[in-house]
Design an enzyme around this catalytic site. Structure first.
Site, PDB file in Angstrom:
ATOM      1  NE  ARG A  87      -3.979   0.139   1.877  1.00 39.89           N
ATOM      2  CZ  ARG A  87      -4.851   0.702   2.719  1.00 39.89           C
ATOM      3  NH1 ARG A  87      -4.853   0.367   4.005  1.00 39.89           N
ATOM      4  NH2 ARG A  87      -5.700   1.610   2.308  1.00 39.89           N
TER       5      ARG A  87
ATOM      6  CG  ASP B  21      -3.053   6.740   6.200  1.00 35.96           C
ATOM      7  OD1 ASP B  21      -4.124   7.284   6.536  1.00 35.96           O
ATOM      8  OD2 ASP B  21      -2.844   5.522   6.294  1.00 35.96           O
TER       9      ASP B  21
HETATM   10  O1  MRU Z   1      -7.374   2.499   4.391  1.00 34.71           O
HETATM   11  P1  MRU Z   1      -7.119   2.456   5.857  1.00 34.71           P
HETATM   12  O2  MRU Z   1      -8.246   1.884   6.646  1.00 34.71           O
HETATM   13  O3  MRU Z   1      -5.787   1.799   6.188  1.00 34.71           O
HETATM   14  O4  MRU Z   1      -6.990   3.994   6.268  1.00 34.71           O
HETATM   15  C1  MRU Z   1      -6.688   4.283   7.607  1.00 34.71           C
HETATM   16  C2  MRU Z   1      -6.675   5.730   7.908  1.00 34.71           C
HETATM   17  O5  MRU Z   1      -6.820   6.566   7.058  1.00 34.71           O
HETATM   18  C3  MRU Z   1      -6.351   6.089   9.325  1.00 34.71           C
HETATM   19  O6  MRU Z   1      -7.011   7.253   9.706  1.00 34.71           O
HETATM   20  C4  MRU Z   1      -4.842   6.299   9.435  1.00 34.71           C
HETATM   21  O7  MRU Z   1      -4.152   5.196   8.925  1.00 34.71           O
HETATM   22  C5  MRU Z   1      -4.429   6.547  10.828  1.00 34.71           C
HETATM   23  S1  MRU Z   1      -4.569   5.109  11.825  1.00 34.71           S
HETATM   24  C6  MRU Z   1      -4.002   5.473  13.376  1.00 34.71           C
END
Ligand code: MRU
Length: 363
Positions: free
Chosen positions: A110, A261
Site C-alpha cells: 500500500r 497516513d
Molecule cells: O485504508 P485504511 O483503513 O488503512 O486507512 C486508515 C486511515 O486513514 C487512518 O485514519 C490512518 O491510517 C491513521 S490510523 C491510526
C-alpha cells in the site's frame, strides 16, 4: 457525594479491545503472525494466524490489516516471517539480495501510509546488521525487533493520548468529539492515536460523546471506530459522512480528532478520503481540527502534500456490481492542507503543523 470535575474519572473497558496483531515465536525459531481480520468486524471478531509472509501482504492489500501504525508493525513482521520461516542462509550475499526484493514488495503493498515502508526498512536494517551472525541469532534479533516495535507502538499511543487529552477543553459533562475513519486501537497494535486521545480524555471524565463518520466507501468509521467505542463503553453516535458539517454548523462538536497516513514536512496531512471535507467544515465553523499521529508517520523527505502518493482502489468498493456506462473514482486518501490543522499531536508532544521538523529532532 458529588464528584468535582477535577477528580472526575470514568472507567472505560479497554480490556474489551483485542490486540490487533502480534508476532509469536514457534519451534525452531519459526514465527507466526496472529491478527484480527478487520473485514469481519463488527459482526465477528475473527483472529487469524499465519506463518506465510505473503498472506500478511494479502491481509494488508485487502484491508484485513489496516491503519498506518498497524501497517508499520505488520510490514516489519511480514519481513521477519520471511527471515525466520523462508530465508536460505547458505549464501549470505544472495540472502541479502533476496531480502531487499522481499522488503520492496512488502513496502509497496500500500503506497500512502509511510509507516509501512518505515517498518519494513527498519527490519531490513536489523537483518543486514546481523547478517554475519549465526542463523539462529539473526532470527532472534529480527523477532526481538518486531516485539520492540509492538511495545513501542502502545507506549507511543498512550503518550499521544495523554498529550491530546490535555489539549481538549475541560467542559462540564465532557467534550463532544467527531472522528473520521478508524484511528483507533485496531489501526495500531493497541490503544490508537485519534481514539487514543478520546480514551485518555474519557478516563479523565472529559468525554461526553463521539460522533463517528461512517467513512465511505469501506466503512472504517461505522464498522471499526463505532464498534471500538461501544466496546469500551464510550457513548458513540454513527453518522453518514455528509452529516458532519451540519453538526458543526449547529455547534454540536467541540473538536475533531483524526489520524494520519503521511505528514509532509510542511504539515500537509494525508488521511482517509473524506478527511479534507471534515477539515474544511471544521475551519468554516471554528471547530479545532487535530491530527493525532506518531512521528513514524512524518515524511520529511517530501516538502508538501502534493508529493504524497495516493492509493487508488477498486471500483467495487464504491458500487458492486457496477453498471454499464458508469466510471468510478476511488482514491483511498486525501490531503488536508496544513492551514486547516490546529495542531499535530505526537508521542513527543503537540506541534503546530509548521513545526513538525522539531518533533523529529526530539529523542
Ligand atoms: O485504508 P485504511 O483503513 O488503512 O486507512 C486508515 C486511515 O486513514 C487512518 O485514519 C490512518 O491510517 C491513521 S490510523 C491510526
Amino acid at each position: 457525594m458529588e464528584q468535582s470535575k477535577e477528580n472526575a474519572q470514568s472507567f472505560i473497558q479497554l480490556d474489551r479491545l483485542p490486540k490487533s496483531l502480534e508476532l509469536v515465536r514457534l519451534e525452531d525459531y519459526r514465527v507466526a503472525l496472529e491478527y484480527v481480520d478487520q473485514r469481519k468486524l463488527p459482526y465477528e471478531l475473527l483472529r487469524q494466524s499465519t506463518e506465510m509472509w505473503q498472506e500478511v501482504v494479502d491481509a494488508i492489500t485487502t484491508l484485513a490489516l489496516r491503519g498506518a501504525p498497524a501497517l508499520g508493525v505488520a510490514g516489519a513482521a511480514a519481513f521477519v516471517m520471511w527471515v525466520c520461516n523462508d530465508c536460505v542462509f547458505k549464501d549470505k550475499m544472495a540472502a541479502l539480495e533476496q531480502a531487499k526484493a522481499i522488503a520492496h514488495s512488502i513496502a509497496n503493498a500500500r503506497p500512502t501510509a509511510v509507516n509501512l515502508s518505515w517498518g519494513v526498512s527498519l527490519a531490513l536494517a536489523v537483518f543486514e546488521e546481523h547478517l554475519d551472525d549465526p542463523e539462529h541469532e539473526i532470527k532472534i534479533a529480527c523477532f526481538e525487533f518486531v516485539k520492540k516495535l509492538e511495545a513501542d507502538d502502545e507506549c507511543s499511543n498512550r503518550a499521544i493520548g495523554a498529550y491530546g487529552a490535555a489539549l481538549l477543553p475541560k467542559l462540564d459533562g465532557g467534550c463532544t468529539i467527531l472522528t473520521h475513519c478508524n484511528a483507533g486501537s485496531l489501526a495500531t497494535v493497541f490503544y490508537g492515536t485519534a481514539l487514543g486521545v478520546v480514551y485518555a480524555a474519557a478516563e479523565a471524565g472529559n468525554i461526553s460523546r463521539v460522533y463517528a463518520d461512517e467513512t465511505r466507501p469501506v466503512g472504517q468509521g461505522a464498522r471499526l471506530s463505532a464498534w471500538e467505542l461501544a466496546q469500551v463503553g464510550i457513548p458513540v453516535t454513527l453518522i453518514c459522512d455528509n452529516m458532519a458539517a451540519s453538526l458543526m454548523a449547529k455547534g454540536e462538536i467541540d473538536a475533531v480528532v483524526v489520524g494520519a497516513d503521511r505528514i509532509a514536512a510542511n504539515g500537509d496531512t494525508a488521511n482517509k478520503i473524506g478527511t479534507l471535507s471534515v477539515a474544511v467544515a471544521a475551519h468554516t465553523f471554528g471547530v479545532p481540527f487535530y491530527v493525532a499521529a506518531p512521528t513514524s508517520t512524518f515524511d520529511l523527505t517530501i516538502s508538501s502534500g502534493a508529493e504524497i502518493p495516493i492509493e487508488q482502489r477498486s471500483p467495487a468498493e464504491v458500487l458492486d456490481p457496477l453498471y454499464e456506462g458508469v466510471e468510478v473514482y476511488n482514491p483511498a486518501f486525501d490531503v488536508t492542507p496544513a492551514r486547516f490543522i490546529a495542531a499535530i499531536i505526537t508521542e513527543k508532544g503537540v506541534f503546530s503543523p509548521d513545526d513538525i521538523a522539531k518533533a523529529c529532532c526530539l529523542s
